[in-house]
Design an enzyme around this catalytic site. Sequence first.
Site, PDB file in Angstrom:
ATOM      1  N   ALA A 110       0.821  -1.212   0.000  1.00  0.00           N
ATOM      2  CA  ALA A 110       0.000   0.000   0.000  1.00  0.00           C
ATOM      3  C   ALA A 110       0.855   1.262   0.000  1.00  0.00           C
ATOM      4  CB  ALA A 110      -0.929  -0.008   1.215  1.00  0.00           C
ATOM      5  N   ASP A 139       3.865   1.653  -1.265  1.00  0.00           N
ATOM      6  CA  ASP A 139       4.448   1.824  -2.601  1.00  0.00           C
ATOM      7  C   ASP A 139       3.406   2.367  -3.572  1.00  0.00           C
ATOM      8  OD1 ASP A 139       6.784   0.642  -1.550  1.00  0.00           O
ATOM      9  OD2 ASP A 139       6.054  -1.357  -2.061  1.00  0.00           O
TER      10      ASP A 139
END
Length: 335
Positions: free
Chosen positions: A274, A276
């Site tokens: 999440a 990234d």
Amino acid sequence: MSDLTAAPSRPAPEPDAGLGGVDVLTVGEALVSLRSSAPLNLGGSLTMHLAGAESNVAIGLARLGHRAAWVGRVSDDELGEFVLRQLRAEGVDTYGVRRDPDRPAGLMFLERRTADLTRVIYQRAGSAGSALGVDDLRGPLAAGPRLVHLSGVTPALSDSAREAVTWVAREAAAVGTPVCLDVNHRARLWSREAARAALVPLAGYASIVVASADELDLVAEPGADEGTAVAGLLRRGVHTVLVKLGADGARAYTRDGVTPVAAVPVTAVDTVGAGDAFTAGYLSGHLDGLDLTGRLGRAVALGAFAVVASGDWEGLPRRDELSLITGSVAGTTLR
């Protein structure tokens, strides 16, 4: 206040067309991720996936039509070929990647213990990715990417990887290429003290710093609170500090002040990747010329896409799918 030069996005390129004209160059280690829905010690079946902080960001950007390149080392075997095939299938340029005949692929095992708890086991010591060196990055950087994205994972892998990441950040900043640094601390790879010793100087080359609230002191003085850490980064020349707050959204700090953004309310299935996705969304919004509110809106939208599907990046949207998850951020609808 802008931290990148805005320009229209372009259709995703054919993979490996050469590194010239790349929007974002990402540098790191791509892992082969083996996932199990049952405890590994009971012989749970495994499925093979691609994982890695920097490759996740590259895929998120490529799916939105930006030209993204990933550079690192991969093993010269079937697992290395799997990594490259996955990246190329997603439109990520791997033109500068080196195959290493002497080192294995890094592996990551994930076992789903409960609906909201996943346990991770690494086997990456001595991997091809950990042998990254400065010479691997000279050509890709010389090709002139518009932005370089790094994370705190790669410098934790080895002395040569730390030297390479520091070199590319310093050289990019010297010629005016913006650098984005996601702190992304991995406690299993190095201590907070070792991380701080490497990341404090690295952050000095960054235009954008991304961190969770508990990671900020890794780019500041030990024990520094959020305000103190952010103020120090802005004084050192960082243009934007993004503080990720998970389900509570995020805060963006610039010299003009702080801008909060709420998370998009969704039912989380898998939170891996999440952060990234959030970073990819922010960079995409800036490349598209959105203002700070718009960039943050896209960042939390991609974070929402990431958590509603299993896998590090599999649920990330194409550009025409952005409207599938909508929310109100500072009175505007996410685009």
